[in-house]
Design an enzyme around this catalytic site. Structure first.
Site, PDB file in Angstrom:
ATOM      1  CG  HIS A  28     -19.611  10.566   8.131  1.00  0.00           C
ATOM      2  ND1 HIS A  28     -20.985  10.433   8.117  1.00  0.00           N
ATOM      3  CD2 HIS A  28     -19.116   9.347   7.858  1.00  0.00           C
ATOM      4  CE1 HIS A  28     -21.288   9.182   7.820  1.00  0.00           C
ATOM      5  NE2 HIS A  28     -20.180   8.506   7.661  1.00  0.00           N
ATOM      6  NE  ARG A  30      -2.557  -1.447   3.341  1.00  0.00           N
ATOM      7  CZ  ARG A  30      -3.001  -1.226   4.577  1.00  0.00           C
ATOM      8  NH1 ARG A  30      -4.000  -0.394   4.780  1.00  0.00           N
ATOM      9  NH2 ARG A  30      -2.431  -1.816   5.603  1.00  0.00           N
ATOM     10  NE  ARG A  83     -10.055   5.921   5.224  1.00  0.00           N
ATOM     11  CZ  ARG A  83     -11.192   6.074   5.881  1.00  0.00           C
ATOM     12  NH1 ARG A  83     -12.188   5.233   5.700  1.00  0.00           N
ATOM     13  NH2 ARG A  83     -11.323   7.079   6.723  1.00  0.00           N
ATOM     14  CB  CYS A  84      -6.978  -0.268   0.855  1.00  0.00           C
ATOM     15  SG  CYS A  84      -5.890   0.706  -0.187  1.00  0.00           S
TER      16      CYS A  84
END
Ligand code: GLN
Ligand code: ZN
Length: 746
Positions: free
Chosen positions: A683, A16, A504-505
């Protein structure tokens, strides 16, 4: 000889790296030039990983998102972003995330983000304004072409096609995106000329919307657009993926392009007709390696059915994965901890490229009659509910009768307050989990730590005055991975990361065999939480459809069957919680909408079995037991009927950011069950104001009956700090109190 090529490759790197570089840049620790340089070498390594291809794609790599890249390629940069910076890279990230690296300013500039077709990849929605001007900014793409050549590869640039691009864009109210088509085509033509001048032969033009239901207007626009582009220099490979062409098939074969790509695994029966309809020189690229799953392809079988087409088309036949490999992890080689029996069945991006090469060799050797297909697992669970046992899908009593029973059993106040499940995942929790995984903490030490977290979480909720408590999910890193680790037939990968958006993964579990539950998964900790309080503690489970949609699924049985196996497992857990004295159980279906096929007819079928899976999981409880479900969105377009059929006693949804449309839609459809529209946006770190919250609750009551309404945030609190979470919940509880008193007086 059949050419082999690829449509797109994972960008993030084996460790990553892209994520790490981006975060370093966002923290201001490296410059934009350094970021670009480092990501370029990552991308060049990706090319080396595809070195056996005859031509490699250029433009599939992206610093954040390829749709955003397309916007920048054509100069589509929102005015509010331009106002904040002149620097293209700053503008790019402002548009993507709303923050600059050199300031802490807020996210006002961020574009909307949404799902790329039916994948878990998210793109930044292009914004087109009245009189939108397009200006070609192709330097970066051209530079990549040069670098690709220097690295010794033949380069095939990839662009999102003009119609797909327009269909994804958002325009002013009431204006069709097609009004921009002519202007957009002008820059496409310019781009094609520039690329041709650079000696590029083929350009891959992605038009996945050809696998969706298109209106007559859009079909016409396709004919028009490709007629306009016909005279541009170079050759176009028109790529379609994510589904069948169905009624768009003749449209596609009639378009004046030099090549077309289709998902051949879905079009086996139509292939003879498609081949017959090709123009003399036209290339047919067949997607023969599934780009959406993680399984080895049946190479020999594929070579054998491909053979007649190969004989006929020769070098006009190209072979590729069905779609971009963006949606699978990079390499199986990183999975060193799985049993060979599983790894030997897996193929990720690198292995899929190898499979293409193997396939071609086999095709040329003319020795491909072994007919071996992928390994099959014996299916042991009773499959697919039929009419005879359908009652298992229904609760004993109707909702109205259950409401009365539950009101007596639970004795909850009006405007019941609750949360969605998770409480802050603090650094201390993450540290303890890492220590437990690495063996520094043993199992009982870790359990003791988790119990301490649960006890604190219960104490805080009691102090805040919430009515229905939760245990807080401290033991869960991720709502799907947690259950994936506990269920049989599912494995968790070590390094199987897939890009979800930007940096984001996600790491989807792999469902490789029949799913079963061999022991209780959540009963001990939920019961522990319940033992600490006299208020009801809501048990928290992830629903079968969400586990399915956020996993890689075996492909030897239908998704519907896998969903049903998962549903049986969750059903057993629901019943075990109930038997342990848990009176409220929430089964989250955060990803219900995500598995929706792109075509209406298939979507209906999907919703039917998805709803049945949810019902199967939840229908076994007594009438006294209250079933909740949660969805992180409130865009219920096309799924209101499905939501109603799920028949959850309480549904909590997002409603803090989106409008109130869904409430009136639910009302209009006669939705009777209870509902908790999120009153504030979890959020954001901002603490909501009590007055504003009370006002919000009043507004909800204008749309729905007061007795239907619950009071809760719009999602779990795991990403917040305790400080933020308790202050926000405090304000929420006070607002509920206030409205209760007001309604009592009225
Ligand atoms: N119960 C989960 C939580 O609170 C739900 C998460 C979600 O909706 N994605 O974290
Ligand atoms: Zn949510």
């Amino acid at each position: 000889m059949a050419k082999i090529h690829n449509l797109g490759f994972p960008r993030i790197g084996p460790e990553r790296e892209l994520k790490k570089e981006l975060e370093t840049y966002w923290r201001g620790e490296i410059s934009g030039n350094e970021l670009v340089g480092r990501s370029e070498s990552l991308w060049l390594q990706n090319l080396q990983r595809q070195a056996c291809l005859d031509v490699v794609q250029v433009g599939d790599f992206s610093l954040y998102d390829h749709v955003l890249d397309t916007s920048f390629l054509f100069g589509v940069v929102p005015e509010r972003v331009r106002r904040e910076s002149d620097d293209p890279l700053q503008q790019y990230f402002l548009n993507a995330r709303g923050t600059r690296t050199d300031s802490t300013c807020c996210g006002a500039s961020a574009g909307e983000m949404t799902k790329w077709f039916n994948t878990n990849y998210h793109y930044i929605v292009p914004e087109l304004v009245a009189g939108q001007s397009f200006r070609l900014q192709a330097q970066s793409l051209l530079h990549q072409v040069t670098l690709t050549r220097q690295a010794g590869f033949d380069a095939k640039p990839v662009v999102v096609g003009p119609l797909t691009y327009l269909s994804l864009a958002k325009c002013e109210e009431g204006v069709s995106a097609l009004t921009h088509l002519d202007n957009l085509l002008r820059v496409y033509k310019e781009l094609l000329s520039l690329l041709a001048q650079k000696g590029v032969e083929w350009v891959q033009v992605d038009e996945p919307i050809l696998c969706t239901d298109l209106s007559a207007e859009w079909k016409m626009a396709f004919r028009y657009a490709y007629e306009v582009l016909r005279h541009a220099p170079g050759k176009r490979l028109l790529t379609t993926y994510f589904g069948k062409l169905q009624d768009n098939l003749s449209l596609v074969t009639e378009l004046p392009v030099e090549g077309i790509h289709i998902d051949a695994t879905l079009h086996r029966e139509e292939l003879p007709a498609i081949v017959d309809s090709l123009a003399d020189e036209q290339v047919l690229s067949l997607g023969v390696i599934d780009g959406r799953n993680v399984w080895r392809a049946p190479i020999a079988e594929t070579a054998s059915w491909l053979s007649p087409y190969h004989d006929k088309l020769q070098n006009r036949l190209w072979l590729a994965p069905t779609c971009s490999l963006l949606h699978v992890p990079l390499t199986v080689k990183a999975e060193t901890e799985l049993p060979d029996a599983i790894t030997s069945r897996l193929a990720f991006a690198e292995e899929k490229i190898d499979e293409l090469a193997e396939l071609r060799t086999l095709l040329h050797s003319h020795n491909h009659d072994s007919g071996v297909s992928g390994q099959r697992n014996n299916v042991s669970t009773p499959l697919l509910i039929d009419d005879a046992n359908a009652p298992v899908l229904f609760r004993d009593a109707s909702f109205t009768s259950r409401r009365t029973t539950q009101a007596k059993a639970l004795n909850l106040p009006p405007w019941t307050t609750t949360t969605i499940g998770s409480f802050p995942q603090t650094p201390a929790i993450r540290k303890a989990r890492a220590q437990w995984r690495s063996g520094k903490l043993n199992h009982s030490e870790y359990q003791a730590f988790i119990k301490q977290q649960i006890a604190e979480c219960i104490r805080t909720q009691e102090q805040l005055g919430l009515d229905v408590l939760v245990h807080g999910e401290a033991e869960r890193n991720d709502m799907v991975e947690f259950f994936g680790e506990l269920l049989d037939g599912v494995v968790i990968l070590k390094n199987g990361w897939v890009q979800s958006y930007g940096s984001r993964c996600v790491k989807p579990p792999v469902i490789y065999a029949d799913v079963t539950r061999s022991s209780p998964m959540t009963v001990a900790l939920t019961s522990y939480a319940q033992s600490l309080t006299s208020k009801p503690v809501k048990g928290m489970l992830t629903g079968p459809v969400t586990i399915l949609n956020w996993s890689f699924v075996r492909d030897d049985i239908s998704r519907a069957e896998v969903a049903q196996q998962l549903a049986f497992a969750i059903r057993d857990e629901v019943l075990a919680l109930e038997a342990a004295g848990i009176r409220i159980i929430q089964v989250d279906e955060a990803a219900l909408r995500e598995g929706m096929p792109l075509r209406k007819a298939e979507a209906d079928d999907y919703l039917n079995w998805a709803v049945n899976a949810f019902r199967l999981a939840t229908s076994g409880v007594r009438n006294e037991t209250q079933i909740h479900t949660h969805m992180c969105y409130s865009d219920f377009n096309n799924i209101i009927d499905a939501i109603m059929k799920m028949d959850a006693d309480v549904l909590t949804i997002e409603a803090a950011r989106s409008g109130l449309k869904v409430l009136s839609a639910l009302k209009a459809h006669g939705y009777q069950n209870s509902i908790g529209p999120g009153v504030y946006d979890i959020h954001s770190p901002a603490i909501p104001d009590e007055n504003a919250l009370a006002q919000r609750l009043h507004t909800f009551a204008e749309f729905l009956d007061q007795q239907q309404l619950w009071v809760n945030p719009d999602c779990g609190l795991k990403t917040r700090s305790w400080h933020e979470a308790s202050r926000a919940l405090g304000a929420m509880v006070s607002a509920a109190d206030r409205i209760r008193k007001q309604s009592a007086k009225a």
